[in-house]
Design a protein around this motif. Sequence first.
Motif, PDB file in Angstrom:
ATOM      1  N   CYS A 192      71.505   1.725  13.207  1.00  0.00           N
ATOM      2  CA  CYS A 192      71.055   3.061  12.804  1.00  0.00           C
ATOM      3  C   CYS A 192      72.216   4.045  12.900  1.00  0.00           C
ATOM      4  O   CYS A 192      72.429   4.869  12.009  1.00  0.00           O
ATOM      5  N   GLY A 193      72.998   3.941  13.990  1.00  0.00           N
ATOM      6  CA  GLY A 193      74.159   4.811  14.150  1.00  0.00           C
ATOM      7  C   GLY A 193      75.196   4.597  13.064  1.00  0.00           C
ATOM      8  O   GLY A 193      75.771   5.553  12.530  1.00  0.00           O
ATOM      9  N   GLU A 194      75.442   3.327  12.713  1.00  0.00           N
ATOM     10  CA  GLU A 194      76.418   3.045  11.659  1.00  0.00           C
ATOM     11  C   GLU A 194      75.907   3.505  10.299  1.00  0.00           C
ATOM     12  O   GLU A 194      76.675   3.977   9.462  1.00  0.00           O
ATOM     13  N   ALA A 195      74.597   3.369  10.064  1.00  0.00           N
ATOM     14  CA  ALA A 195      74.029   3.816   8.787  1.00  0.00           C
ATOM     15  C   ALA A 195      74.209   5.315   8.608  1.00  0.00           C
ATOM     16  O   ALA A 195      74.449   5.799   7.489  1.00  0.00           O
ATOM     17  N   ALA A 196      74.122   6.067   9.703  1.00  0.00           N
ATOM     18  CA  ALA A 196      74.275   7.521   9.613  1.00  0.00           C
ATOM     19  C   ALA A 196      75.652   7.894   9.086  1.00  0.00           C
ATOM     20  O   ALA A 196      75.799   8.891   8.370  1.00  0.00           O
ATOM     21  N   GLU A 197      76.673   7.092   9.424  1.00  0.00           N
ATOM     22  CA  GLU A 197      78.016   7.381   8.923  1.00  0.00           C
ATOM     23  C   GLU A 197      78.103   7.185   7.414  1.00  0.00           C
ATOM     24  O   GLU A 197      79.000   7.728   6.769  1.00  0.00           O
ATOM     25  N   ARG A 198      77.166   6.400   6.847  1.00  0.00           N
ATOM     26  CA  ARG A 198      77.124   6.206   5.392  1.00  0.00           C
ATOM     27  C   ARG A 198      76.126   7.146   4.728  1.00  0.00           C
ATOM     28  O   ARG A 198      75.883   7.041   3.523  1.00  0.00           O
ATOM     29  N   GLY A 199      75.515   8.061   5.504  1.00  0.00           N
ATOM     30  CA  GLY A 199      74.519   8.958   4.940  1.00  0.00           C
ATOM     31  C   GLY A 199      73.182   8.289   4.715  1.00  0.00           C
ATOM     32  O   GLY A 199      72.388   8.751   3.886  1.00  0.00           O
ATOM     33  N   GLU A 200      72.887   7.224   5.461  1.00  0.00           N
ATOM     34  CA  GLU A 200      71.631   6.498   5.303  1.00  0.00           C
ATOM     35  C   GLU A 200      70.863   6.509   6.622  1.00  0.00           C
ATOM     36  O   GLU A 200      71.381   6.894   7.662  1.00  0.00           O
ATOM     37  N   PHE A 201      69.593   6.096   6.553  1.00  0.00           N
ATOM     38  CA  PHE A 201      68.846   5.811   7.759  1.00  0.00           C
ATOM     39  C   PHE A 201      68.139   4.481   7.555  1.00  0.00           C
ATOM     40  O   PHE A 201      68.295   3.839   6.502  1.00  0.00           O
ATOM     41  N   LEU A 202      67.419   4.016   8.561  1.00  0.00           N
ATOM     42  CA  LEU A 202      66.848   2.671   8.527  1.00  0.00           C
ATOM     43  C   LEU A 202      65.341   2.703   8.687  1.00  0.00           C
ATOM     44  O   LEU A 202      64.783   3.594   9.330  1.00  0.00           O
ATOM     45  N   SER A 203      64.709   1.692   8.129  1.00  0.00           N
ATOM     46  CA  SER A 203      63.311   1.412   8.400  1.00  0.00           C
ATOM     47  C   SER A 203      63.234   0.028   9.023  1.00  0.00           C
ATOM     48  O   SER A 203      63.776  -0.937   8.476  1.00  0.00           O
ATOM     49  N   LEU A 204      62.601  -0.059  10.189  1.00  0.00           N
ATOM     50  CA  LEU A 204      62.341  -1.336  10.835  1.00  0.00           C
ATOM     51  C   LEU A 204      60.897  -1.683  10.526  1.00  0.00           C
ATOM     52  O   LEU A 204      59.985  -0.931  10.884  1.00  0.00           O
ATOM     53  N   GLU A 205      60.685  -2.816   9.847  1.00  0.00           N
ATOM     54  CA  GLU A 205      59.367  -3.095   9.288  1.00  0.00           C
ATOM     55  C   GLU A 205      59.158  -4.592   9.136  1.00  0.00           C
ATOM     56  O   GLU A 205      60.125  -5.367   9.172  1.00  0.00           O
ATOM     57  N   PRO A 206      57.901  -5.034   8.966  1.00  0.00           N
ATOM     58  CA  PRO A 206      57.663  -6.456   8.694  1.00  0.00           C
ATOM     59  C   PRO A 206      58.424  -6.910   7.456  1.00  0.00           C
ATOM     60  O   PRO A 206      58.537  -6.169   6.474  1.00  0.00           O
ATOM     61  N   ILE A 207      58.949  -8.120   7.516  1.00  0.00           N
ATOM     62  CA  ILE A 207      59.776  -8.618   6.414  1.00  0.00           C
ATOM     63  C   ILE A 207      58.981  -8.711   5.114  1.00  0.00           C
ATOM     64  O   ILE A 207      59.546  -8.677   4.022  1.00  0.00           O
ATOM     65  N   GLU A 208      57.649  -8.781   5.205  1.00  0.00           N
ATOM     66  CA  GLU A 208      56.813  -8.858   4.008  1.00  0.00           C
ATOM     67  C   GLU A 208      56.717  -7.519   3.286  1.00  0.00           C
ATOM     68  O   GLU A 208      56.265  -7.468   2.137  1.00  0.00           O
ATOM     69  N   ASN A 209      57.107  -6.406   3.928  1.00  0.00           N
ATOM     70  CA  ASN A 209      57.087  -5.086   3.284  1.00  0.00           C
ATOM     71  C   ASN A 209      58.246  -4.995   2.299  1.00  0.00           C
ATOM     72  O   ASN A 209      59.266  -4.362   2.562  1.00  0.00           O
ATOM     73  N   ASP A 210      58.119  -5.637   1.153  1.00  0.00           N
ATOM     74  CA  ASP A 210      59.266  -5.756   0.250  1.00  0.00           C
ATOM     75  C   ASP A 210      59.094  -4.964  -1.042  1.00  0.00           C
ATOM     76  O   ASP A 210      59.646  -5.315  -2.081  1.00  0.00           O
ATOM     77  N   GLY A 211      58.344  -3.868  -0.977  1.00  0.00           N
ATOM     78  CA  GLY A 211      58.227  -2.968  -2.116  1.00  0.00           C
ATOM     79  C   GLY A 211      58.435  -1.540  -1.650  1.00  0.00           C
ATOM     80  O   GLY A 211      59.370  -1.237  -0.936  1.00  0.00           O
ATOM     81  N   GLU A 212      57.528  -0.631  -2.056  1.00  0.00           N
ATOM     82  CA  GLU A 212      57.566   0.734  -1.552  1.00  0.00           C
ATOM     83  C   GLU A 212      57.260   0.733  -0.054  1.00  0.00           C
ATOM     84  O   GLU A 212      56.679  -0.203   0.482  1.00  0.00           O
ATOM     85  N   GLN A 213      57.662   1.811   0.609  1.00  0.00           N
ATOM     86  CA  GLN A 213      57.429   1.903   2.037  1.00  0.00           C
ATOM     87  C   GLN A 213      55.947   1.783   2.357  1.00  0.00           C
ATOM     88  O   GLN A 213      55.105   2.416   1.728  1.00  0.00           O
ATOM     89  N   ALA A 214      55.619   0.941   3.322  1.00  0.00           N
ATOM     90  CA  ALA A 214      54.232   0.717   3.725  1.00  0.00           C
ATOM     91  C   ALA A 214      54.162   0.674   5.239  1.00  0.00           C
ATOM     92  O   ALA A 214      55.150   0.433   5.928  1.00  0.00           O
ATOM     93  N   ASP A 215      52.969   0.924   5.769  1.00  0.00           N
ATOM     94  CA  ASP A 215      52.753   0.786   7.204  1.00  0.00           C
ATOM     95  C   ASP A 215      52.511  -0.678   7.546  1.00  0.00           C
ATOM     96  O   ASP A 215      52.001  -1.429   6.713  1.00  0.00           O
ATOM     97  N   PRO A 216      52.879  -1.084   8.787  1.00  0.00           N
ATOM     98  CA  PRO A 216      53.528  -0.291   9.827  1.00  0.00           C
ATOM     99  C   PRO A 216      55.039  -0.280   9.648  1.00  0.00           C
ATOM    100  O   PRO A 216      55.604  -1.211   9.095  1.00  0.00           O
ATOM    101  N   HIS A 217      55.691   0.761  10.140  1.00  0.00           N
ATOM    102  CA  HIS A 217      57.149   0.807  10.122  1.00  0.00           C
ATOM    103  C   HIS A 217      57.627   1.864  11.118  1.00  0.00           C
ATOM    104  O   HIS A 217      56.864   2.734  11.540  1.00  0.00           O
ATOM    105  N   VAL A 218      58.899   1.753  11.482  1.00  0.00           N
ATOM    106  CA  VAL A 218      59.568   2.762  12.305  1.00  0.00           C
ATOM    107  C   VAL A 218      60.810   3.216  11.552  1.00  0.00           C
ATOM    108  O   VAL A 218      61.640   2.377  11.166  1.00  0.00           O
ATOM    109  N   LEU A 219      60.928   4.505  11.309  1.00  0.00           N
ATOM    110  CA  LEU A 219      62.142   5.059  10.706  1.00  0.00           C
ATOM    111  C   LEU A 219      63.111   5.434  11.820  1.00  0.00           C
ATOM    112  O   LEU A 219      62.737   6.102  12.784  1.00  0.00           O
ATOM    113  N   LEU A 220      64.360   4.993  11.689  1.00  0.00           N
ATOM    114  CA  LEU A 220      65.407   5.274  12.665  1.00  0.00           C
ATOM    115  C   LEU A 220      66.523   6.060  11.980  1.00  0.00           C
ATOM    116  O   LEU A 220      67.027   5.628  10.940  1.00  0.00           O
TER     117      LEU A 220
END
Length: 414
Positions: free
Chosen positions: A317-345
Motif C-alpha cells: 500500500c505504501g509503495e502504491a502511494a508513490e505511484r499515485g495508486e491505492f489498493l483493494s484487498l479482496e477475495p480473488i473471485e472479485n474479478d470485475g467491478e468493485q464488490a463486497d467484501p473488500h478493504v481499501l488501503l
Amino acid sequence: MPISFDTAGFHQLDQNTWQHANGDQAVLTYFGLVPDLPAGLDDLPALRHDLAIIHGEAGCLVEAHVVQLGGTPALLRIVKLPLPNQPNGQVFTCSFTIPKERSSAVLQLVAAERGMTGTREAILAAEIGFENWVKAHPYAPELEGVLPFHAGDDPRHDARFPDHPLSRVRAWAHHVVRTARVDPGFASLPSFRMQPPPPPVEPGQSLMTALPSLPVKGFVGLRIGEETTYWRTTDPKLGEMLGRGLMGRSPLADTRFRDMLLVDVETGEAMIPDRFTTNGQMTAHGTRLEQVTLQEADAALSDEDVMDAFRWAGRMCGEAAERGEFLSLEPIENDGEQADPHVLLAVQPHEGQQVVIAQFSPPPSEGPLAGSPSRSAPATAESVEGIGVIAGMAVNEWRSHPLRMAITYRRPTG
C-alpha cells in the motif's frame, strides 16, 4: 538509515518522518527488496521513458536525473499528482532513490498546494499563451498522462514563485544534493542491475494467463479462468515482483487492475512479463511453480506466516502511494467491478501530513473492529505495515483463506 540529510527547519514526527514548518513532509525509507525500477541508472533514457509512463498513469513525471549523494549514484525524480479527494490542486513529490542489488533507500519530500491553488499556472499561462502551454513530454512524446507536461513547471519560473510546492521541492533537492551523506557500508553494496530477459518460450509450451493471490510465505494462489489453484514457488523472482507495480497487468474494470503472469499448468513453467517495454520490446522473467493443494499449503503455514503476508500488503500500500495508486484487498473471485467484501488501503496527505487508511466494506461485525467503517493513523513504516494487519483482522471475519485473497490496484477516479 543509509541516508542522512540536513533536518534544519524540520520537526521529527517519528523515526523516519520529519515535518517542515511550512507543512512539507520528509520521509526516509529502507526497502530490503530488489528495487522496483524499470531500468538501471546506467540507462537514463530508458529509465526516464518508463518512469514517465508509470507516473503518467496517476499524474506526471516533471523531471528525472541521476545525481550523486555523497559520491553515491541516486535517482532524483520530481512528480506531480492531483490532490486526493479534491476538485483542484496538486501535490509535488521529490525523491532520491539509491538502488542496490537487493535493497534500496529512498528519501522523499511531499509538498502539497494549500489555500488558493493554481495561481502559478494561471499567471504563467496568460503570459506564455495557452497555445504554447501544454507540451509533449520530453521523455515520452507519445504519452498522454493524467496531468499534462506544461511550460509552467520549468525551473526558470521558480524564483518568481518561491512558495509554490514545486519551487520548494526543487530548492530542497538542490540542498540535499549538496549536503546529504550516505552510510559507507550501504554505499559499498553491489549496484542495481536489470536482469537479462529469459530465453524464449519452448515450442509446445501452453501458457495461460493467471492472476495471483496474496503471497503467503512460499505459496501463491492463481486465478486461471474460473478456477483458483495453489502453487509453491521454487525461486524468489515472483515474490520480488508481486505487488510492486512491476509486472504486467490485467484490467478488471476501468480503474481496477491486477498483476498477471503466464503459466503452463502442466509443467509449472511460468513467465512474469514486465509491465513496461524497453525500446519497444516486451521482456519477461522465467520461473517455475509446483502445484499443491490448499490443504498442503495450509499445513506448511504458521500464524506468523499469515501475519507477515498482511504486513506485506500494508507495505505494498505504501509503495502504491508513490505511484499515485491505492489498493483493494479482496477475495480473488472479485474479478470485475468493485464488490463486497473488500478493504481499501491507501496512504494520502491529510491536513498537512501523510496518513495511512483502511476502509472496510462492509464494516466488521465482530472483534475489535466491530462497527468501524475505517481506521487511520499518521503514516510511518510501522503504521503502514500495521494497517495491513488491521486489514487481515477484517479478512478473518470473512473466513477466507489468505491464499484466496488478492491485491487489486486502484486509481483515483477524480
